[in-house]
Design an enzyme around this catalytic site. Structure first.
Site, PDB file in Angstrom:
ATOM      1  N   PHE A   1       0.856  -1.189   0.000  1.00  0.00           N
ATOM      2  CA  PHE A   1       0.000   0.000   0.000  1.00  0.00           C
ATOM      3  C   PHE A   1       0.883   1.226   0.000  1.00  0.00           C
ATOM      4  CE2 PHE A   1      -2.359   3.506   1.773  1.00  0.00           C
ATOM      5  CZ  PHE A   1      -3.621   3.362   1.218  1.00  0.00           C
TER       6      PHE A   1
ATOM      7  N   LYS B   1       3.847   9.999   8.054  1.00  0.00           N
ATOM      8  CA  LYS B   1       3.248   9.638   9.343  1.00  0.00           C
ATOM      9  C   LYS B   1       3.977  10.174  10.583  1.00  0.00           C
ATOM     10  CE  LYS B   1       0.560   5.686   7.735  1.00  0.00           C
ATOM     11  NZ  LYS B   1      -0.771   6.284   7.801  1.00  0.00           N
TER      12      LYS B   1
ATOM     13  N   ASP C   1       9.371   2.210   0.961  1.00  0.00           N
ATOM     14  CA  ASP C   1       8.285   3.020   1.499  1.00  0.00           C
ATOM     15  C   ASP C   1       8.285   2.819   3.015  1.00  0.00           C
ATOM     16  OD1 ASP C   1       5.865   3.892   2.532  1.00  0.00           O
ATOM     17  OD2 ASP C   1       4.687   3.244   0.802  1.00  0.00           O
TER      18      ASP C   1
END
Lengths: 309, 413
Positions: free
Chosen positions: B146, B263, B234
Site C-alpha cells: 500500500f 506519518k 516506502d
C-alpha cells in the site's frame, strides 16, 4: 578469556554483520569508538613484510585512542627463537591486543591458546581474514549496506590454494554470498576449508562452487576478485605460475562476462598485465582503493568489537 | 481503565449530533466516524461526551510523541508566531536543518538529497516520478503493498478494490507476491533493461503488518544493483523510530536508493519526505521537474525537528523496542493469538479467526483505540512513549476479551 580472530569463521554471521556495520560507521565517523584510550598498547608483530597491514593497524590503533607497538620479528627475541607460548605470556600482561602476521596458522593458534588478550590474524599462509573484512565492508558501502551482501555472486579467480581464496570461501559464505573459485586443478583450495564453507553457506543461504573453468566462475558475478599469482614465499615457482594462471587473468573480457556494473577487488600489491590488466584495476568498476581504505576501518571495527567481548 | 465512564443523556446526544453534522457536511469516503474526539494528552484522547480512551492507533502511527507533547507544541507555536509559510521560492532554516538531520540519521552518503511533501502518498508520487527519470518504465511492486491513494501511488498499490474503479492507472507497474525470491527474479528478468525501480514497504502495513524476510530485502538490493534500477523503500508507516530503529531498513543493514517518509515524521503535523541516497538518486529530479506549495514549510519542518529531538532525548528508540517486546511476549501467550508480527511499536496481532473488526469495536467500547488493517489482524501503532503500565491495561482487557470470545478458525466453527 578474550575472543580471538584467527580465521574468517571465528565470527558468526551476525557477529560479522556487527563488525561490518561498525566498519561502515567508522568510515563516516572516524573517532566514534575509543576502546584503547589511556593509551593502551596493541602489539603488532610482523614475521613477514607488509605495507597496508602495518600502516592500517598502526593508524587504526592510534585512532582508537591506543598506542601501536610495531615489532619486527628479526629485531626481537621472537626472531631468535623465543617460543610463541612464552611470547604470548609476556605480551598478554602488557598489551590489550596482539596482531600478528606470520607463516603457519598453527603459530597464531598457539599464540591465541596462551593469550588472554585478543589475538588477531593479520595474515597467515592459510588465511587473510582482516583483508576479507575490508573487502566485504567496501562492497557493502558501495552496494547499499551490509545486508546487501547476502545473495551476491562473488568470483575469485587465480591461485585457489592461497590464503585469499580460503578467506573468501569462509568469509563470503558467512556473509551469505555465492562464492565461486576459478582456479587450475593443480591449485585447488584446501578441501577442509571448502567443506567448512559449504557448511556455513548451508545456514546463511550462500553457496560454494570450485571450478577450473574461469569463464563459468566469472559469468554473471557481481564481484570479481583476484590476487597476485606469486605470493610471498612462492617466488621460486614464478615462471610456472605465470603460465598456468594466464587463462585466469581479470581483464576487459572478464568484465563483459560478469554482471553489468560488477565490481573488481584486488588486495594489492597488484602486478598489472599479470593477474589483472591496467584497464580493469584503474577502471570505473574497480573498488580496489576503497578496499584498501577499508583495511583501516574494518580492522578498527574488529579490534573494538573484540576488546568489548 | 477498562470501562467507559458513565455518561448521561446530554453527553450521548452531543456525540450523536457531531456525527450527524459530519455526515451532512463531509464526503462519505471514511464512512461514519467512530467517535467525535475533542482533546488529547499523552496516550489518551477524550470524546465529545467526555469519555477517555487509550490511543493505541496514534492517528495511524502518526502521533510519535502522543498528544500535546510540550516540546512539540512549543516548536509549533514558536514557529507559527515566527514564520509560518513562505512557499518553496524561499529557503527557511527549519527546512534545511530537517533535511540535514534526516540525511544524518539515515547515514546517507555524500550527494544525497531530501524532497519534502505534505503526505506519504505524495512522497511516493515523487519516488514514482524519480523512477521515470531513469529513462526506464517498469516498476515492480508487491502484492499487498500500500503506497497511497493519489494516482501514481495508487498505481503501485495492489488492492484491486481500491484501484479498479479508477482505471486506467499510470502504466508500467507489475506486482509480485511477497517474499517469493523466484517470482521476483522472474519479474526482473522479464522487465530487462526497462526495469526502473522496485518499491516495497520493509514491513507491509495495510497487508496486516507483514515484515519482508531479510533475505528478500537483500535480494531486492542485489537485483537493483545488478540492473541499475532504483530500490525504493516506502517507510511511511515503519520509518521514524517506529520499529525501534530510526528507519526499518537499518534493522537489515541495507541502504535503499530512495526512502519515503511521512506519518510519524511530523508527530501530528502533516509532512512527508523523500530521501534520495547518493549523487545519482539525489539528482534525478532537477529544477522545475517536481514541486509542491506546502511541502516542508517552516511549521512542518519545525515540528518534525522537535519530534526527532524528543525521540532522541527521551530514549524512545529503546522504549519502542522494550514496550514493543513486552506487548509481544504477553500477546503471544493469549489463546487465539497465532502470531505477533512487526517490530518495536509497529505490531500486528494475528488472530486465528477473522475477528479483528469485532475486536476493534469491542476495544472502543472498552475505551481502547486499535484498528484492523486486515480481517485477522489487530494493529497497534501507539505513541513511541507509551509506558509498560499503559500497555498492561490493554493487555488485561484483551486477555479477558479473548477468554470470553475465543478466536475459532472459520473452518472449525
Amino acid at each position: 578469556m578474550g575472543r580471538h580472530f584467527l580465521r574468517d569463521d571465528d565470527l558468526t554471521p551476525s557477529e560479522q554483520r556487527e563488525v561490518l556495520e561498525l566498519a561502515l560507521e567508522l568510515r563516516r565517523d572516524r573517532y566514534k569508538v575509543q576502546p584503547f584510550v589511556g593509551p593502551k598498547a596493541v602489539a603488532i608483530l610482523f614475521d613477514k613484510h607488509s605495507t597496508r597491514t602495518r600502516v592500517s593497524f598502526s593508524t587504526g590503533v592510534a585512532e582508537l585512542g591506543g598506542y601501536p607497538l610495531v615489532i619486527d620479528a628479526q629485531n626481537s627475541h621472537m626472531g631468535r627463537g623465543e617460543s610463541v607460548a612464552d611470547t604470548a605470556r609476556v605480551l598478554e600482561r602488557q598489551v590489550s591486543a596482539i596482531v600478528w602476521r606470520t607463516y603457519g596458522q598453527d603459530r597464531i593458534d598457539e599464540m591465541a591458546a596462551h593469550s588472554s588478550v585478543p589475538v588477531v590474524n593479520a595474515l597467515t599462509d592459510q588465511f587473510h581474514p582482516c583483508q576479507i573484512l575490508a573487502d566485504l565492508a567496501a562492497i557493502a558501502d558501495e552496494r547499499g549496506g551490509v545486508g546487501a551482501l547476502a545473495g551476491l555472486d562473488l568470483a575469485y579467480v587465480g591461485d585457489g590454494a592461497n590464503n585469499m581464496a580460503h578467506s573468501y570461501l569462509l568469509g563470503g559464505a558467512t556473509a551469505g554470498m555465492h562464492v565461486r573459485i576459478g582456479t587450475p586443478d593443480s591449485y585447488l583450495p584446501d578441501p577442509a576449508v571448502v567443506a567448512r564453507a559449504e557448511e556455513i553457506a548451508e545456514s546463511t543461504g550462500g553457496s560454494v562452487t570450485v571450478t577450473s573453468d574461469c569463464d563459468a566462475a566469472v559469468t554473471g558475478a557481481d564481484i570479481v576478485a583476484t590476487d597476485t599469482w606469486v605470493s610471498m614465499g612462492d617466488e621460486a615457482q614464478k615462471a610456472e605460475r605465470m603460465e598456468v594462471f594466464l587463462p585466469y587473468q581479470v581483464n576487459d573480457r572478464t568484465l563483459e562476462l560478469a554482471a553489468p556494473g560488477a565490481h573488481v577487488l584486488h588486495c594489492l600489491p597488484a602486478y598489472r598485465g599479470h593477474e589483472i590488466t591496467a584497464s580493469v584495476i584503474d577502471g570505473d568498476q574497480s573498488l580496489v582503493w576503497l578496499e584498501a581504505e577499508y583495511r583501516l576501518h574494518a580492522q578498527k571495527a574488529l579490534l573494538s568489537w573484540l576488546v568489548d567481548r | 481503565m477498562g470501562e467507559l465512564s458513565s455518561h448521561g443523556e446530554a453527553g450521548l446526544e452531543k456525540g450523536r449530533v457531531e456525527t450527524q453534522r459530519y455526515e451532512h457536511a463531509l464526503m462519505a469516503t471514511y464512512g461514519t466516524p467512530m467517535r467525535a474526539l475533542v482533546r488529547g494528552e499523552g496516550s489518551y484522547v477524550w470524546d465529545a461526551d467526555g469519555n477517555k480512551y487509550l490511543d493505541l492507533l496514534g492517528g495511524i502511527a502518526v502521533n510519535a510523541l502522543g498528544h500535546g507533547h510540550p516540546a512539540w507544541v512549543n516548536a509549533l507555536t514558536q514557529q507559527a508566531s515566527t514564520l509560518a509559510h513562505v512557499s518553496n521560492f524561499f529557503a527557511t532554516e527549519p527546512q534545511i536543518a530537517l533535511a540535514e538531520r534526516l540525511l544524518d540519521l539515515a547515514h546517507a552518503p555524500s550527494g544525497s538529497r531530501v524532497f519534502f511533501s505534505n503526505s506519504g502518498a505524495e512522497a511516493n508520487e515523487a519516488a514514482f516520478k524519480m523512477s521515470r527519470k531513469t529513462g526506464r518504465g517498469t516498476v515492480i511492486a508487491l502484492e499487498g503493498g500500500f503506497h497511497g491513494r493519489t494516482m501514481g501511488a495508487l498505481a503501485m498499490t495492489h488492492k484491486p478494490a481500491i484501484r479498479e474503479q479508477f482505471a486506467p492507472m499510470p502504466a508500467g507497474v507489475v506486482f509480485v507476491p511477497v517474499n517469493d525470491a523466484d517470482a521476483l527474479r522472474a519479474a526482473v528478468t522479464a522487465a530487462g533493461d526497462d526495469l526502473a525501480a522496485i518499491i516495497a514497504e520493509p514491513i507491509l502495513g495495510e497487508a496486516g503488518i507483514r515484515p519482508l524476510d531479510h533475505e528478500y530485502l537483500a535480494l531486492i538490493r542485489t537485483l537493483t544493483h545488478r540492473t541499475g534500477a532504483l530500490m525504493i523503500l516506502d517507510e511511511v508507516q515503519c520509518g521514524v523510530a517506529r520499529t525501534g530503529a530510526w528507519f526499518a531498513h537499518q534493522l537489515h543493514g541495507i541502504q535503499p536508493d530512495v526512502m519515503t517518509l511521512a506519518k510519524g515524521l511530523g508527530g501530528g503535523f502533516p509532512i512527508g519526505a523523500v530521501v534520495a541516497f547518493g549523487e545519482r538518486a539525489g539528482t534525478l529530479l532537477g529544477k522545475g521537474e517536481h514541486g509542491t506549495t506546502f511541502g516542508g514549510n517552516p511549521m512542518g519542518a519545525a515540528t518534525a525537528l522537535a519530534t526527532l529531538q524528543a525521540i532522541e532525548d527521551e530514549g524512545l528508540l529503546a522504549n519502542a523496542k522494550s514496550v514493543g517486546q513486552h506487548l509481544r511476549e504477553r500477546l503471544e501467550s493469549i489463546p487465539g493469538v497465532i502470531e505477533v508480527r512487526g517490530e518495536g511499536l509497529l505490531l500486528g496481532i494475528g488472530l486465528a479467526a477473522p475477528a479483528a473488526p469485532d475486536v476493534a469495536q469491542a476495544a472502543l467500547s472498552a475505551a481502547f483505540i486499535v484498528n484492523p488493517p486486515s480481517p485477522d489482524t489487530v494493529r497497534l501503532v501507539p505513541a513511541l512513549n507509551l509506558t509498560t503500565a499503559e500497555a498492561d491495561t490493554f493487555l488485561e482487557w484483551f486477555a479477558g476479551y479473548a477468554a470470553r470470545h475465543p478466536f475459532v478458525p472459520e473452518g472449525d466453527r
